[in-house]
Design an enzyme around this catalytic site. Structure first.
Site, PDB file in Angstrom:
ATOM      1  N   HIS A 149     -14.588  37.764  36.618  1.00  0.00           N
ATOM      2  CA  HIS A 149     -14.312  37.766  35.184  1.00  0.00           C
ATOM      3  C   HIS A 149     -14.564  36.377  34.605  1.00  0.00           C
ATOM      4  O   HIS A 149     -14.782  35.416  35.330  1.00  0.00           O
ATOM      5  CB  HIS A 149     -12.861  38.184  34.905  1.00  0.00           C
ATOM      6  CG  HIS A 149     -12.618  39.653  35.026  1.00  0.00           C
ATOM      7  ND1 HIS A 149     -12.365  40.257  36.239  1.00  0.00           N
ATOM      8  CD2 HIS A 149     -12.602  40.641  34.097  1.00  0.00           C
ATOM      9  CE1 HIS A 149     -12.185  41.566  36.051  1.00  0.00           C
ATOM     10  NE2 HIS A 149     -12.330  41.815  34.763  1.00  0.00           N
ATOM     11  N   LYS A 153      -9.677  34.151  31.930  1.00  0.00           N
ATOM     12  CA  LYS A 153      -8.736  35.162  32.432  1.00  0.00           C
ATOM     13  C   LYS A 153      -7.652  34.479  33.260  1.00  0.00           C
ATOM     14  O   LYS A 153      -7.952  33.652  34.125  1.00  0.00           O
ATOM     15  CB  LYS A 153      -9.476  36.216  33.255  1.00  0.00           C
ATOM     16  CG  LYS A 153      -8.602  37.397  33.669  1.00  0.00           C
ATOM     17  CD  LYS A 153      -9.444  38.524  34.244  1.00  0.00           C
ATOM     18  CE  LYS A 153      -8.584  39.684  34.704  1.00  0.00           C
ATOM     19  NZ  LYS A 153      -7.798  40.281  33.596  1.00  0.00           N
TER      20      LYS A 153
END
Length: 264
Positions: A149, A153
């Site tokens: 990601h 995050k």
């Protein structure tokens, strides 16, 4: 042609809320009757240059038939109470719930249909089914989950990676809590048979990538999903809302929705 479903968006000024409203603008299946928010944009029109729908804290006088929530724990708690009191079906993707709010959600399923998911991508939902089947069909093979990601995050592994781990554990009739290995460092020794491993990458602007490797002797099965556009999560939530409206009270999930499609 049947009339559009009345729908409310909770957390309307957030990233997911705005994505939902952009898609719903051209979706004839729905009439958005409320864009609920608690931000400084209250009173502003939802769509620039257009009168009509505005951001508000107030639920409409005529209750919607379904609500989609991507707000936060506090927003979800308030929305849940309202939906439960007025018989409104609820789709929610809000995460970070404490035990008390999870208990409230569970209790609400006695009164209204509720569909909660950590990831509303329909592709990820299909991937979970495939992972469960592969884990069951190849019970003695090693299984690892890799996810990547963007660099903003804050949690790891991702909720989706954990859901894939739960699917694998379910396929093998074991507990993920007992089987998961979240880190490998130093002299770890041989892999423990039956363990489910996780690996995490964080960098750049990666929307979301998940791979599941099921590894045998001399061969490997790879199942993967790559998200390139965040709107896929809003699209999945909208499909879930359309499917959920009018259902009986209970705890529903995307997997049930997909199973129903397969039976057609």
């Amino acid at each position: 042609m049947s009339r559009p479903l009345r729908l409310a968006v909770v957390g309307a000024t957030g990233r997911m809320g705005r994505a939902l409203l952009d898609l719903l603008k051209d979706d004839a299946r729905f009439e958005v009757v409320a864009a609920l928010a608690s931000s400084s944009r209250l009173g502003e029109p939802v769509h620039a240059g257009e009168e009509g729908l505005r951001y508000t804290r107030e639920w409409p006088a005529v209750a919607p038939e379904v609500a989609i929530d991507f707000s936060g724990p506090a927003g979800l708690g308030a929305a849940l109470a309202h939906c439960r009191a007025h018989g409104i079906a609820l789709v929610t993707g809000t995460t970070g719930l404490d035990q008390a709010l999870q208990d409230q959600l569970a209790a609400a399923t006695h009164d209204i249909p509720v569909l909660r998911a950590a990831n509303f991508s329909l592709g990820v939902a299909v991937l979970r089914r495939l992972v469960r089947e592969a884990a069951a069909a190849l019970p003695d093979w090693d299984l690892d989950i890799l996810e990547a990601h963007h660099n903003r995050k804050v949690d790891a592994p991702s909720g989706t990676a954990l859901a894939l781990g739960e699917a694998a554990a379910a396929g093998r009739n074991v507990s993920l809590n007992d089987s998961a290995v979240y880190a490998r460092e130093g002299t770890t020794g041989p892999r423990e048979h039956g363990s489910i491993g996780f690996a995490v990458v964080r960098g750049g602007d990666i929307v979301g990538e998940h791979e599941v490797w099921v590894i045998g002797q001399g061969e490997r099965v790879e199942l993967n999903h790559r998200a390139t556009d965040r709107s896929i999560f809003a699209r999945g939530a909208i499909e879930a809302a359309h499917w959920l409206a009018g259902r009986q009270p209970g705890a529903w999930d995307i997997d049930t929705m997909l199973s129903e499609r397969l039976r057609r």
